[in-house]
Structures are given as structure tokens and as C-alpha cells.
Scaffold this motif. Structure first.
Motif, PDB file in Angstrom:
ATOM      1  N   ASN A   1      -2.225  -5.585   2.551  1.00 38.53           N
ATOM      2  CA  ASN A   1      -1.041  -4.917   3.110  1.00 38.53           C
ATOM      3  C   ASN A   1      -0.832  -5.359   4.549  1.00 38.53           C
ATOM      4  OD1 ASN A   1       1.132  -3.040   2.724  1.00 38.53           O
ATOM      5  ND2 ASN A   1       0.093  -1.692   4.179  1.00 38.53           N
ATOM      6  N   ARG A   2       0.438  -5.357   4.959  1.00 35.57           N
ATOM      7  CA  ARG A   2       0.811  -5.746   6.315  1.00 35.57           C
ATOM      8  C   ARG A   2       0.114  -4.852   7.329  1.00 35.57           C
ATOM      9  NH1 ARG A   2       7.201  -5.425   6.941  1.00 35.57           N
ATOM     10  NH2 ARG A   2       6.603  -3.262   6.611  1.00 35.57           N
ATOM     11  N   THR A   3       0.115  -3.545   7.064  1.00 33.39           N
ATOM     12  CA  THR A   3      -0.496  -2.588   7.983  1.00 33.39           C
ATOM     13  C   THR A   3      -1.909  -2.281   7.506  1.00 33.39           C
ATOM     14  OG1 THR A   3       1.718  -1.650   8.219  1.00 33.39           O
ATOM     15  CG2 THR A   3      -0.096  -0.350   9.119  1.00 33.39           C
TER      16      THR A   3
ATOM     17  N   GLY B   1      10.031  -6.671 -12.607  1.00 35.40           N
ATOM     18  CA  GLY B   1       9.548  -5.340 -12.970  1.00 35.40           C
ATOM     19  C   GLY B   1      10.371  -4.611 -14.018  1.00 35.40           C
TER      20      GLY B   1
ATOM     21  N   ALA C   1       0.836  -1.209   0.000  1.00 38.69           N
ATOM     22  CA  ALA C   1       0.000   0.000   0.000  1.00 38.69           C
ATOM     23  C   ALA C   1       0.866   1.253   0.000  1.00 38.69           C
ATOM     24  CB  ALA C   1      -0.928  -0.013   1.209  1.00 38.69           C
ATOM     25  N   GLY C   2       2.066   1.132  -0.595  1.00 37.93           N
ATOM     26  CA  GLY C   2       2.956   2.289  -0.701  1.00 37.93           C
ATOM     27  C   GLY C   2       2.729   3.009  -2.025  1.00 37.93           C
ATOM     28  N   GLY C   3       3.714   3.837  -2.393  1.00 39.77           N
ATOM     29  CA  GLY C   3       3.591   4.641  -3.605  1.00 39.77           C
ATOM     30  C   GLY C   3       3.414   3.814  -4.871  1.00 39.77           C
ATOM     31  N   ALA C   4       4.122   2.699  -4.968  1.00 37.23           N
ATOM     32  CA  ALA C   4       4.045   1.889  -6.189  1.00 37.23           C
ATOM     33  C   ALA C   4       2.650   1.287  -6.353  1.00 37.23           C
ATOM     34  CB  ALA C   4       5.107   0.797  -6.153  1.00 37.23           C
TER      35      ALA C   4
ATOM     36  N   MET D   1       7.350  -6.306  -8.863  1.00 34.16           N
ATOM     37  CA  MET D   1       7.797  -5.014  -9.420  1.00 34.16           C
ATOM     38  C   MET D   1       9.302  -4.814  -9.274  1.00 34.16           C
ATOM     39  SD  MET D   1       5.143  -2.043  -8.644  1.00 34.16           S
ATOM     40  CE  MET D   1       3.401  -2.176  -8.947  1.00 34.16           C
ATOM     41  N   MET D   2       9.894  -5.529  -8.332  1.00 38.00           N
ATOM     42  CA  MET D   2      11.344  -5.466  -8.134  1.00 38.00           C
ATOM     43  C   MET D   2      12.037  -6.035  -9.367  1.00 38.00           C
ATOM     44  SD  MET D   2      13.265  -4.730  -5.510  1.00 38.00           S
ATOM     45  CE  MET D   2      14.670  -4.089  -6.373  1.00 38.00           C
TER      46      MET D   2
ATOM     47  N   LEU E   1       9.602  -0.982 -15.956  1.00 41.14           N
ATOM     48  CA  LEU E   1      10.550   0.141 -16.003  1.00 41.14           C
ATOM     49  C   LEU E   1      10.682   0.678 -17.428  1.00 41.14           C
ATOM     50  CD1 LEU E   1      12.845   1.710 -14.371  1.00 41.14           C
ATOM     51  CD2 LEU E   1      14.391   0.133 -15.507  1.00 41.14           C
TER      52      LEU E   1
ATOM     53  N   ALA F   1       3.781  -5.365  -5.068  1.00 42.06           N
ATOM     54  CA  ALA F   1       4.191  -3.951  -5.069  1.00 42.06           C
ATOM     55  C   ALA F   1       4.708  -3.566  -3.692  1.00 42.06           C
ATOM     56  CB  ALA F   1       3.027  -3.061  -5.481  1.00 42.06           C
ATOM     57  N   THR F   2       5.148  -4.551  -2.909  1.00 44.66           N
ATOM     58  CA  THR F   2       5.794  -4.239  -1.633  1.00 44.66           C
ATOM     59  C   THR F   2       7.291  -4.063  -1.895  1.00 44.66           C
ATOM     60  OG1 THR F   2       6.509  -6.455  -0.940  1.00 44.66           O
ATOM     61  CG2 THR F   2       4.206  -5.853  -0.484  1.00 44.66           C
ATOM     62  N   SER F   3       8.010  -3.561  -0.901  1.00 40.94           N
ATOM     63  CA  SER F   3       9.458  -3.472  -1.044  1.00 40.94           C
ATOM     64  C   SER F   3      10.139  -4.662  -0.356  1.00 40.94           C
ATOM     65  CB  SER F   3       9.954  -2.142  -0.473  1.00 40.94           C
ATOM     66  OG  SER F   3       9.451  -1.951   0.825  1.00 40.94           O
TER      67      SER F   3
ATOM     68  N   LYS G   1      -3.120   1.425   6.609  1.00 41.17           N
ATOM     69  CA  LYS G   1      -2.646   1.988   5.336  1.00 41.17           C
ATOM     70  C   LYS G   1      -3.478   1.464   4.168  1.00 41.17           C
ATOM     71  CE  LYS G   1       1.943   2.582   4.108  1.00 41.17           C
ATOM     72  NZ  LYS G   1       3.363   2.180   4.265  1.00 41.17           N
TER      73      LYS G   1
ATOM     74  N   GLU H   1      12.916 -10.427   1.621  1.00 43.93           N
ATOM     75  CA  GLU H   1      11.817 -10.929   2.453  1.00 43.93           C
ATOM     76  C   GLU H   1      10.635 -11.343   1.592  1.00 43.93           C
ATOM     77  OE1 GLU H   1      10.861  -8.249   5.774  1.00 43.93           O
ATOM     78  OE2 GLU H   1      12.881  -7.455   5.512  1.00 43.93           O
TER      79      GLU H   1
HETATM   80  P1  NDP Z   1       6.992   2.140  -0.190  1.00 45.02           P
HETATM   81  O1  NDP Z   1       8.096   2.248   0.794  1.00 45.02           O
HETATM   82  O2  NDP Z   1       6.141   3.331  -0.494  1.00 45.02           O
HETATM   83  O3  NDP Z   1       5.971   0.976   0.276  1.00 45.02           O
HETATM   84  C1  NDP Z   1       6.460  -0.247   0.704  1.00 45.02           C
HETATM   85  C2  NDP Z   1       5.310  -1.240   0.898  1.00 45.02           C
HETATM   86  O4  NDP Z   1       5.889  -2.530   1.073  1.00 45.02           O
HETATM   87  C3  NDP Z   1       4.430  -0.979   2.102  1.00 45.02           C
HETATM   88  O5  NDP Z   1       3.094  -1.272   1.757  1.00 45.02           O
HETATM   89  C4  NDP Z   1       4.956  -1.961   3.149  1.00 45.02           C
HETATM   90  O6  NDP Z   1       3.984  -2.420   4.047  1.00 45.02           O
HETATM   91  C5  NDP Z   1       5.348  -3.127   2.245  1.00 45.02           C
HETATM   92  N1  NDP Z   1       6.373  -4.015   2.837  1.00 45.02           N
HETATM   93  C6  NDP Z   1       7.677  -3.741   3.051  1.00 45.02           C
HETATM   94  N2  NDP Z   1       8.296  -4.828   3.536  1.00 45.02           N
HETATM   95  C7  NDP Z   1       7.371  -5.810   3.638  1.00 45.02           C
HETATM   96  C8  NDP Z   1       7.393  -7.163   4.069  1.00 45.02           C
HETATM   97  N3  NDP Z   1       8.526  -7.735   4.516  1.00 45.02           N
HETATM   98  N4  NDP Z   1       6.240  -7.878   4.026  1.00 45.02           N
HETATM   99  C9  NDP Z   1       5.087  -7.306   3.574  1.00 45.02           C
HETATM  100  N5  NDP Z   1       5.008  -6.030   3.159  1.00 45.02           N
HETATM  101  C10 NDP Z   1       6.129  -5.292   3.187  1.00 45.02           C
HETATM  102  O7  NDP Z   1       7.678   1.584  -1.527  1.00 45.02           O
HETATM  103  P2  NDP Z   1       7.172   1.791  -3.024  1.00 45.02           P
HETATM  104  O8  NDP Z   1       5.709   1.538  -3.056  1.00 45.02           O
HETATM  105  O9  NDP Z   1       7.675   3.068  -3.565  1.00 45.02           O
HETATM  106  O10 NDP Z   1       7.976   0.632  -3.825  1.00 45.02           O
HETATM  107  C11 NDP Z   1       7.647  -0.738  -3.683  1.00 45.02           C
HETATM  108  C12 NDP Z   1       8.495  -1.570  -4.651  1.00 45.02           C
HETATM  109  O11 NDP Z   1       8.132  -1.335  -6.003  1.00 45.02           O
HETATM  110  C13 NDP Z   1      10.003  -1.299  -4.561  1.00 45.02           C
HETATM  111  O12 NDP Z   1      10.653  -2.540  -4.465  1.00 45.02           O
HETATM  112  C14 NDP Z   1      10.337  -0.603  -5.857  1.00 45.02           C
HETATM  113  O13 NDP Z   1      11.649  -0.923  -6.287  1.00 45.02           O
HETATM  114  C15 NDP Z   1       9.291  -1.190  -6.800  1.00 45.02           C
HETATM  115  N6  NDP Z   1       8.994  -0.294  -7.937  1.00 45.02           N
HETATM  116  C16 NDP Z   1       9.264  -0.740  -9.208  1.00 45.02           C
HETATM  117  C17 NDP Z   1       8.999   0.050 -10.309  1.00 45.02           C
HETATM  118  C18 NDP Z   1       9.316  -0.465 -11.693  1.00 45.02           C
HETATM  119  O14 NDP Z   1       9.319   0.333 -12.648  1.00 45.02           O
HETATM  120  N7  NDP Z   1       9.559  -1.747 -11.855  1.00 45.02           N
HETATM  121  C19 NDP Z   1       8.402   1.392 -10.174  1.00 45.02           C
HETATM  122  C20 NDP Z   1       8.111   1.753  -8.791  1.00 45.02           C
HETATM  123  C21 NDP Z   1       8.414   0.938  -7.731  1.00 45.02           C
HETATM  124  P3  NDP Z   1       3.586  -1.579   5.398  1.00 45.02           P
HETATM  125  O15 NDP Z   1       2.625  -0.519   4.928  1.00 45.02           O
HETATM  126  O16 NDP Z   1       2.950  -2.576   6.273  1.00 45.02           O
HETATM  127  O17 NDP Z   1       4.862  -1.022   5.927  1.00 45.02           O
END
Ligand code: NDP
Length: 272
Positions: free
Chosen positions: A151-153, A237, A128-131, A213-214, A241, A187-189, A156, A195
Motif C-alpha cells: 500500500n502507498r501508505t 472486477g 489497504a482499503g475496504g476492498a 477489481m475495477m 461483482l 484492490a486500490t481505487s 495503513k 492512475e
Molecule cells: P478505499 O477508498 O477504501 O481504499 C482505496 C485504496 O486505494 C487505499 O489503499 C489507497 O491507498 C489506494 N489508492 C488510491 N489511489 C491510489 C494510487 N493512485 N496509487 C496507489 N494506491 C492508491 O476503496 P475500496 O477499498 O472500497 O475500493 C477499492 C476499489 O475496489 C474501487 O475501485 C472499487 O470500485 C473496487 N471494488 C470492486 C468490487 C467488485 O465487486 N468488483 C467490490 C469492492 C470494491 P492509501 O491508503 O495510500 O490512500
């Protein structure tokens, strides 16, 4: 004088965007230069303004500045407004225009490069982050049978669903028990640190596509799980890109480059 573009971020040295846009420019015969702009973490606007004052025509924006770029732009596309993030800035006639091409990049990669028909499919979006936020609107436009966000949280996930007026279901991973999906997008990081999102067993339907997406990390724990659980197709991903870059190039230059040979080139250099 060639028109100037760059990717702005912190860090930015790892970015593949200069290579991608150089290839697009060569392919389409456009006279541009595309560089890298390292902005101090507290000086995004100053760095972008300096580039613009020096004749810069556009910027791609990467971590951690997509939210700041959203506030920096005077005019926003609909998809940038929905995403509340900007990854493409265009400077024209004193106007700063902001767009977000990440979502269309994902959709184009799925449809063109993975031959994945999204309409009528059950989609699970993790994170639930920016991606995640950036891809919701473009995915919904493809009219999937359902879009579920986990999403974990919880908070959010719920806030994100509310900001899209509840057009999709959102909750924690626990709600996924016993459910299956045709397309699962990570779409998590989590993959960044090796992880695995806490998926219950059995979410991959027969013939499912698992999309992380990674990129550049080889087979991530998410993709390894998908393989073990019988997902029919696995994708990273890198295509997203290249496709988001192709859309930025179109916004700037009015021409659509052919993304396929550039994706192939990146895969070759990545594997080398
Ligand atoms: P954010 O930091 O905004 O969000 C991270 C999200 O990942 C949160 O929802 C977080 O959950 C979740 N998260 C992190 N660790 C874990 C875990 N161990 N288990 C479960 N959930 C987890 O990051 P972005 O949204 O900006 O980016 C996410 C990914 O997308 C990145 O890896 C980035 O490289 C990739 N990306 C790829 C693109 C491409 O062109 N291929 C373009 C944009 C992004 P919580 O809310 O609970 O903390």
C-alpha cells in the motif's frame, strides 16, 4: 406479494445489481423484486430501517456504507467480522444479519471464471482499503504459497496486517523490488481516476494473472502495464461483482444461481 430486496448506496443509480438479481430471480423462478435505495450520506440506518419496516427482506450495501452496515447488523458472519464491513444484510424474524460476500466473490471469480488455482500461488494484493480487507481472509483460506500486501501508505498496510495477526507480509511498494507474483490483484481505487499504483518493474511472474477489481473502465493503466510486462491473463472486477451477488442471493433465497450467463449478459451490455 414478491419479497423485496434492494441495493443501498450513495450514489446508487449506476449499480448493476438490480439487473443481476432480476436475472438470478428469473433463472431460479424466485418471486422477488430488487430495487435501488439512495440513502442520504448521514442517514444510512434510518433508510435501511424504513425499508425493513416496510417488509424489506434484504439489502446489498455499496459505497460509502459498508462500515455503517457492519455496525448496523446485530449478528455477523465470520467473514464480515474479519472484513469489518458488510455488503449483505438479511432481515428475518426481527433479526438483522450481516455478511460480506466480496471476498468469496473474488475467489469464485478467480477459480470458476478465470480457472486460476490459488493454492500454492504467490499473491500480491495492492491497496489497504475496504476492498482489500474484505478479500484477505477468503484468499488465505485458499492456502496460497504467500500473500503480500502493498500500500502507498505504510501505516495503513501495517495496521491491516496487525488486525489479521500478522498472517501475511505488508509494506509499501518499495519492498516489491526484485520480487515476482503469480497473481496480482489491484484492490486500490487508482483505476477510478486513471492512475497506476507505483509498482516496480517485473512483479508479474511468467503465466501471471493480473486482476483489477475495477470494472467498466476498459483496459485500466494497471492492466495495460500488466499486458506490457507479459502477464498471461488480464481480468477486470465484473466477475467478482456477479459472484458476490450470487452469494448474496444464496444467503437470502437458499439457492445458487448460475452466474456464467449473467456475466455474459453484463459483458454484452457493457460492450454495446
Ligand atoms: P478505499 O477508498 O477504501 O481504499 C482505496 C485504496 O486505494 C487505499 O489503499 C489507497 O491507498 C489506494 N489508492 C488510491 N489511489 C491510489 C494510487 N493512485 N496509487 C496507489 N494506491 C492508491 O476503496 P475500496 O477499498 O472500497 O475500493 C477499492 C476499489 O475496489 C474501487 O475501485 C472499487 O470500485 C473496487 N471494488 C470492486 C468490487 C467488485 O465487486 N468488483 C467490490 C469492492 C470494491 P492509501 O491508503 O495510500 O490512500
Amino acid at each position: 406479494m414478491p419479497d423485496q430486496y434492494a441495493v443501498i448506496g450513495n450514489p446508487v443509480a449506476h449499480s448493476r445489481s438490480p439487473l443481476i438479481h432480476a436475472e438470478f430471480a428469473r433463472q431460479t423462478g424466485q418471486n422477488i423484486v430488487y430495487g435501488q435505495l439512495l440513502a442520504p450520506k448521514d442517514a444510512f440506518a434510518a433508510t435501511a430501517n424504513e425499508f425493513r419496516a416496510g417488509g424489506g427482506r434484504g439489502l446489498n450495501v455499496t459505497l460509502p456504507f459498508k462500515g455503517e452496515a457492519f455496525r448496523f447488523a446485530a449478528f455477523l458472519s465470520e467473514r464480515a467480522s474479519a472484513a469489518q464491513a458488510v455488503n449483505t444484510l438479511k432481515f428475518e424474524g426481527g433479526v438483522i444479519f450481516g455478511d460480506n460476500t466480496d471476498g468469496v466473490g473474488l475467489v469464485n471469480d478467480l477459480v470458476r471464471n478465470q480457472s486460476c488455482d490459488i493454492a500454492g500461488r504467490r499473491i500480491l494484493l495492492l491497496g489497504a482499503g475496504g476492498a482489500a480487507r474484505g478479500v484477505i481472509e477468503p484468499l488465505l483460506q485458499q492456502q496460497p504459497a504467500e500473500l503480500v500486501l502493498a500500500n502507498r501508505t505504510l501505516d495503513k498496510a501495517q495496521r491491516l496486517a496487525q488486525s489479521f495477526r500478522g498472517t501475511f507480509e505488508a509494506g509499501t511498494y518499495a519492498m516489491l523490488a526484485g520480487r515476482q507474483f503469480d497473481l496480482v490483484v489491484n484492490a486500490t481505487s487508482a483505476s477510478l481516476t486513471g492512475e497506476l499504483p507505483p509498482l516496480p518493474p517485473g512483479v508479474f511472474a511468467r503465466g501471471a494473472l493480473a486482476y483489477d477489481m475495477m470494472y467498466g473502465k476498459g483496459e485500466t493503466p494497471f492492466l495495460a502495464l500488466a499486458r506490457a510486462e507479459g502477464a498471461a491473463m488480464l481480468a477486470d472486477g465484473l466477475g467478482m461483482l456477479v459472484e458476490q451477488a450470487a452469494e448474496s442471493f444464496f444467503i437470502w433465497r437458499g439457492l445458487r444461481p448460475d452466474s456464467a450467463p449473467v456475466l455474459k449478459l453484463l459483458r454484452q451490455t457493457q460492450d454495446a
